[in-house]
Design a protein around this motif. Structure first.
Motif, PDB file in Angstrom:
ATOM      1  N   SER A 125       0.848  -1.233  -0.217  1.00  3.90           N
ATOM      2  CA  SER A 125       0.082   0.015  -0.144  1.00  3.90           C
ATOM      3  C   SER A 125       0.784   1.236  -0.156  1.00  3.90           C
ATOM      4  O   SER A 125       1.674   1.264   0.328  1.00  3.90           O
ATOM      5  CB  SER A 125      -0.819  -0.085   1.131  1.00  3.90           C
ATOM      6  N   ASN A 126       0.413   2.349  -0.644  1.00  5.80           N
ATOM      7  CA  ASN A 126       1.139   3.637  -0.583  1.00  5.80           C
ATOM      8  C   ASN A 126       0.120   4.648   0.244  1.00  5.80           C
ATOM      9  O   ASN A 126       0.767   5.720   0.379  1.00  5.80           O
ATOM     10  CB  ASN A 126       0.987   4.098  -2.155  1.00  5.80           C
ATOM     11  N   ASP A 127      -0.485   4.083   1.124  1.00  4.68           N
ATOM     12  CA  ASP A 127      -1.359   4.737   1.982  1.00  4.68           C
ATOM     13  C   ASP A 127      -0.400   5.434   3.167  1.00  4.68           C
ATOM     14  O   ASP A 127      -0.069   4.696   4.152  1.00  4.68           O
ATOM     15  CB  ASP A 127      -2.556   4.076   2.473  1.00  4.68           C
ATOM     16  N   PRO A 128      -0.254   6.597   3.339  1.00  2.81           N
ATOM     17  CA  PRO A 128       0.585   7.061   4.304  1.00  2.81           C
ATOM     18  C   PRO A 128       0.114   6.771   5.926  1.00  2.81           C
ATOM     19  O   PRO A 128       0.929   6.844   6.846  1.00  2.81           O
ATOM     20  CB  PRO A 128       0.662   8.795   4.183  1.00  2.81           C
ATOM     21  N   ALA A 129      -1.063   6.368   5.900  1.00  2.00           N
ATOM     22  CA  ALA A 129      -1.859   6.088   7.175  1.00  2.00           C
ATOM     23  C   ALA A 129      -1.343   4.691   7.531  1.00  2.00           C
ATOM     24  O   ALA A 129      -1.431   4.458   8.862  1.00  2.00           O
ATOM     25  CB  ALA A 129      -3.293   6.378   7.006  1.00  2.00           C
ATOM     26  N   ASN A 130      -1.051   3.899   6.512  1.00  4.16           N
ATOM     27  CA  ASN A 130      -0.488   2.695   7.206  1.00  4.16           C
ATOM     28  C   ASN A 130       1.038   2.612   7.367  1.00  4.16           C
ATOM     29  O   ASN A 130       2.021   3.029   6.441  1.00  4.16           O
ATOM     30  CB  ASN A 130      -0.671   1.600   5.793  1.00  4.16           C
ATOM     31  N   PRO A 131       1.488   2.388   8.670  1.00  2.58           N
ATOM     32  CA  PRO A 131       2.787   2.524   9.029  1.00  2.58           C
ATOM     33  C   PRO A 131       3.740   1.630   8.534  1.00  2.58           C
ATOM     34  O   PRO A 131       4.990   2.213   8.589  1.00  2.58           O
ATOM     35  CB  PRO A 131       2.666   2.342  10.900  1.00  2.58           C
ATOM     36  N   PHE A 132       3.462   0.732   7.616  1.00  2.12           N
ATOM     37  CA  PHE A 132       4.428  -0.294   7.157  1.00  2.12           C
ATOM     38  C   PHE A 132       4.380   0.333   5.687  1.00  2.12           C
ATOM     39  O   PHE A 132       5.184  -0.512   4.830  1.00  2.12           O
ATOM     40  CB  PHE A 132       3.764  -1.723   7.050  1.00  2.12           C
ATOM     41  N   SER A 133       3.586   1.226   5.271  1.00  2.00           N
ATOM     42  CA  SER A 133       3.903   1.712   4.039  1.00  2.00           C
ATOM     43  C   SER A 133       5.259   2.776   3.905  1.00  2.00           C
ATOM     44  O   SER A 133       5.240   3.428   4.865  1.00  2.00           O
ATOM     45  CB  SER A 133       2.585   2.743   3.470  1.00  2.00           C
ATOM     46  N   MET A 134       5.836   2.594   2.599  1.00  2.00           N
ATOM     47  CA  MET A 134       6.994   3.469   2.657  1.00  2.00           C
ATOM     48  C   MET A 134       6.413   5.016   2.511  1.00  2.00           C
ATOM     49  O   MET A 134       7.396   5.725   3.176  1.00  2.00           O
ATOM     50  CB  MET A 134       7.729   3.313   1.477  1.00  2.00           C
ATOM     51  N   ALA A 135       5.403   5.242   2.246  1.00  2.00           N
ATOM     52  CA  ALA A 135       4.918   6.750   2.329  1.00  2.00           C
ATOM     53  C   ALA A 135       4.615   7.321   3.669  1.00  2.00           C
ATOM     54  O   ALA A 135       4.700   8.355   3.968  1.00  2.00           O
ATOM     55  CB  ALA A 135       3.708   6.903   1.404  1.00  2.00           C
ATOM     56  N   SER A 136       4.438   6.479   4.636  1.00  2.00           N
ATOM     57  CA  SER A 136       4.131   6.623   6.097  1.00  2.00           C
ATOM     58  C   SER A 136       5.337   7.483   6.774  1.00  2.00           C
ATOM     59  O   SER A 136       5.362   8.257   7.833  1.00  2.00           O
ATOM     60  CB  SER A 136       3.769   5.239   6.932  1.00  2.00           C
ATOM     61  N   GLY A 137       6.687   7.091   6.334  1.00  2.00           N
ATOM     62  CA  GLY A 137       8.091   7.780   6.832  1.00  2.00           C
ATOM     63  C   GLY A 137       8.210   6.868   8.053  1.00  2.00           C
ATOM     64  O   GLY A 137       9.307   7.229   8.939  1.00  2.00           O
ATOM     65  N   HIS A 138       7.554   5.848   8.534  1.00  2.00           N
ATOM     66  CA  HIS A 138       7.904   4.978   9.835  1.00  2.00           C
ATOM     67  C   HIS A 138       8.707   3.706   9.381  1.00  2.00           C
ATOM     68  O   HIS A 138       8.927   2.897  10.204  1.00  2.00           O
ATOM     69  CB  HIS A 138       6.763   4.279  10.263  1.00  2.00           C
ATOM     70  N   VAL A 139       8.914   3.361   7.983  1.00  2.00           N
ATOM     71  CA  VAL A 139       9.797   2.278   7.648  1.00  2.00           C
ATOM     72  C   VAL A 139      11.192   2.706   7.828  1.00  2.00           C
ATOM     73  O   VAL A 139      11.775   3.074   6.823  1.00  2.00           O
ATOM     74  CB  VAL A 139       9.282   1.645   6.456  1.00  2.00           C
ATOM     75  N   LYS A 140      11.479   2.879   8.917  1.00  2.00           N
ATOM     76  CA  LYS A 140      13.127   3.286   9.320  1.00  2.00           C
ATOM     77  C   LYS A 140      13.377   2.493  10.533  1.00  2.00           C
ATOM     78  O   LYS A 140      12.547   2.046  11.567  1.00  2.00           O
ATOM     79  CB  LYS A 140      12.983   4.890   9.401  1.00  2.00           C
TER      80      LYS A 140
END
Length: 187
Positions: free
Chosen positions: A55-70
């Protein structure tokens, strides 16, 4: 035997989940950091894996778009290679060039892996089973894995300690050698 340390899903995405619990986190970070530091000191490759969503949904914390995959901020890691996966087994994770983690292990003559990370009973256990079936000698330092309380469909509540104990029960002697982080890497 040539080994590699696999650090699975130690990422900010989990902090965004409702089940996140800091209670066991400091001890986990201490153990996994010690394992990483030992691997680096022994020139054992450290392979970092991130779980991502398609998913590219920024609300999904596992989406790269979320900024949390770090990497979780408390961890110091300079990985030999980085992989991303969308399934539970890290052997399927891909690097930036599209090569799988398993391809990397074969290319570098790795015979044994040490599995660490988040969550004990999910991606860590799945990776261990898959790697064992693929012929790798697997070491599972349970104290360098982290999980969270869960409830079964029947309503039974399980503590992280109970979940780790169950994982040790089903892996030991079949899929992995259970160890403490301090004893996981071959000298």
């Amino acid at each position: 035997m040539k080994q590699a340390l696999i650090v699975i899903d130690v990422q900010d995405s989990f902090r965004q989940r409702p089940f996140w619990d800091e209670t066991e986190y400091p001890a986990f970070v201490e153990q996994i950091q010690s394992l990483i530091d030992t691997a680096e000191a022994q020139d054992i490759p450290v392979l970092q894996v991130f779980h991502t969503s398609v998913s590219n949904d920024p609300a999904n914390p596992f989406s790269m778009a979320s900024g949390h995959v770090k990497t979780l901020k408390e961890l110091r890691i300079a990985p030999t290679a980085v992989f991303h996966k969308t399934v539970h087994s890290s052997l399927y994770a891909k690097d930036a060039d599209g090569a799988s983690l398993q391809d990397w292990l074969v290319k570098h003559g790795i015979e044994g892996i040490v599995v660490s990370g988040i969550r004990t009973e999910q991606c860590c256990e799945t990776t261990s089973r898959h790697a064992s079936d693929a012929g790798y000698k697997v070491v599972f330092p349970t104290d360098a894995t982290l999980t969270f309380a869960m409830q079964s469909p029947s309503g039974q509540h399980y503590t992280p300690a109970e979940i780790r104990d169950r994982t040790e029960l089903v892996l030991q002697g079949r899929f992995a050698r259970i160890a403490r982080a301090a004893d996981a890497l071959a000298a």
